[in-house]
Scaffold this motif. Sequence first.
Motif, short mmCIF file in Angstrom:
data_model
loop_
_atom_site.label_atom_id
_atom_site.label_comp_id
_atom_site.label_asym_id
_atom_site.label_seq_id
_atom_site.Cartn_x
_atom_site.Cartn_y
_atom_site.Cartn_z
N ASP A 116 0.84 -1.16 0.09
CA ASP A 116 -0.06 0.04 0.02
C ASP A 116 0.79 1.27 0.10
O ASP A 116 0.36 2.35 0.55
N GLU A 162 -9.63 5.19 -8.13
CA GLU A 162 -8.79 4.68 -7.64
C GLU A 162 -8.59 5.00 -5.95
O GLU A 162 -8.67 6.10 -5.76
N VAL A 163 -8.50 3.99 -5.32
CA VAL A 163 -8.60 4.37 -4.08
C VAL A 163 -7.33 4.72 -3.20
O VAL A 163 -7.26 5.40 -2.27
N ASP A 164 -6.13 4.57 -4.04
CA ASP A 164 -4.67 5.28 -3.54
C ASP A 164 -4.48 6.48 -4.27
O ASP A 164 -4.22 6.61 -5.37
N ARG A 165 -4.39 7.54 -3.36
CA ARG A 165 -4.06 8.76 -3.95
C ARG A 165 -2.73 8.79 -4.85
O ARG A 165 -2.59 9.58 -5.74
N THR A 166 -1.68 8.30 -4.52
CA THR A 166 -0.41 8.40 -4.92
C THR A 166 -0.41 7.39 -6.35
O THR A 166 -0.10 8.21 -7.29
N ALA A 169 -3.23 7.25 -8.12
CA ALA A 169 -4.17 8.06 -8.78
C ALA A 169 -3.48 9.20 -9.42
O ALA A 169 -3.80 9.40 -10.78
N THR A 170 -2.53 9.81 -8.84
CA THR A 170 -1.85 10.73 -9.04
C THR A 170 -1.07 10.63 -10.36
O THR A 170 -0.74 11.09 -11.30
N ARG A 202 -2.98 9.77 -13.46
CA ARG A 202 -3.46 10.99 -14.21
C ARG A 202 -2.39 11.62 -15.04
O ARG A 202 -2.51 12.20 -16.11
N CYS A 214 -10.23 9.78 -7.08
CA CYS A 214 -9.65 9.25 -5.80
C CYS A 214 -10.71 8.92 -4.73
O CYS A 214 -10.96 9.92 -4.17
N ARG A 215 -11.05 7.71 -4.59
CA ARG A 215 -11.90 7.50 -3.75
C ARG A 215 -12.28 5.70 -3.58
O ARG A 215 -11.79 5.14 -4.45
N ASP A 216 -12.85 5.36 -2.61
CA ASP A 216 -13.02 3.88 -2.50
C ASP A 216 -14.06 3.49 -3.51
O ASP A 216 -15.31 4.01 -3.70
#
Length: 422
Positions: free
Chosen positions: A109, A173-177, A179-180, A183, A197-199
Motif C-alpha cells: 500500500d 482509484e482508492v490510492d491517492r499516490t 491515482a496521481t 493522471r 480518488c475514492r473507495d
Amino acid sequence: MVPAPGPAVPGRRRTGRRRRPPKVSRDHETENRTSPHAELARFLLDAGALTRDWSSAFDTAPRSAFLPDLIWPFDMDAGTSRAVDRRTDPEGWEREAYTNAPLTIQWDDGHHVGPEPGRVPTSSASMPSVVTRMLADLDVFPGAHVLEIGTGTGWNAGLLSARLGDRNVVTVEVDRTVATWARSALGSVGLSPDVVCRDGRFGRSEEAPYDRVIVTAGVREFPAAWVEQTRPGGLVLAPWGTHYSGGDALVRLTVAGDGSAHGRFLRPLEFMKLRAQRLDWNRFGRHVGEYPGDASVSATSVSLSDLGEGRRFQDIQFVLGLCVPRCAHVRNVGESETVLWFFDMTEGSRAWASATFTDGESKVTVRQSGPRRLWDEVFRALEWWRGEGAPRLDRFGLTVTPDGVHRPWLADPANPVPSFAG
C-alpha cells in the motif's frame, strides 16, 4: 500448533504462463526493426487477445507510457518478483514493459521502500493479454459511458479513453499516490478521462448511469453501487470469487430493470483484491488454539489432485468455494507432508478442519473441530461436482439480487448451486 498464515502475496494477478512476444531478429539494422510495441500488438492479435477494433487505441496508449522507472516483473513459473530499473537497465526495462506478464508497481500500500520486493503487491500493470481480452468482453460501442473500478497505472483507462473519448470514461482509484501517477501518465499521451480518488466500492454516482462497468480488482461481494449505477441492459464485468481460494473467475453480469444482475463466468484469472475485501489471515489464529485439542479424527482417501491443489486455476477449487460458503482454506507444504486447513469465516465461529497428506501414504488424516464440519462439507461438494459430470467453470453463473444476495448457479439461473454449509 497454529497453522501458518495464508499465502504471503494473495491476489497477485496471475493468468497463465509467462509469454513473451516473438523476439525481433538482431540481424537487421536498428532502423528496420519492428518496435517492441508493434511486436506486442502483433503477438496479441495473433493470439486472439487483441481485436482489430481496439488496435488504434492500443497504439494511442502504449503500455510503457504508464509504467514508472522501477518495476517488479513477476515470474509465474518461479513465483518470484525482481526489480528492473529503467535508470540503470533501460534495455531490460523496455523488454519487460512489452512482455506479456504482470508487473508490480507498488508494494504494501505504498509503505515499501527500496528495490527489493515488498511483502504484498498492492498495485500492478496486468498482463497485456488479460487487459485486451477483458476490453473485448466489455463489448463497448461508440459513445458508451464506462466506469472503471481500479485505475492502477492508468493504462486500461487510457485504452478506454482512446477508443470512446475522455468524456465517456470515469475511473476510480482508492490510492491517492497511484491515482496521481495515473493522471500524469494519461496526460503524457494526451488523454484526460475523469480520474477520481475514492473507495471504488461506491462507484461514481455523480456521472451515472453507465453503460458498462469494468472492475480491475478481485471481488468477493458485489457492492450495490455498481449495479445501481448501471443502466438496465448494461454490463458489469468483474473478477469474482470466494475466500476459499485466491483465484477469481471473470463474470459478465447484465443488469435487469428490477435492479438484479446475472451472467455467466467466462474464464479463470487472478487479481489483487479490493482493499476493503482482502482476507485477514490473522483472524484465524484463535480458531485452533492447542492443536489438535478436542478435534474429532477420521480418515479419507481423497487426494490433493482431487481437490485441485498445487495447480493453478482448477475448476474444482472454484466450485468448492461456491458450495462451501464462508470458508477460507490454505495449504501448508512441509518437507514430507502437506496440510490443508479450513476455517469458518462466520462471525464468532471457531470451527476448523485440517487434512494431513503424508508423502508416500494413501491414508489422509482428517481433524474437525466445532459445530460446523468443514471437511465433511468439502467432501460432499466434491461428490456433488463429480455427480454432475465435473462441469467446467464456464457452465456456472452468478445472480446478484436487488438486496445484494449472491446466488451461484449451474447452466441456468433457475438451477442454483447447492450449499453444503452446516
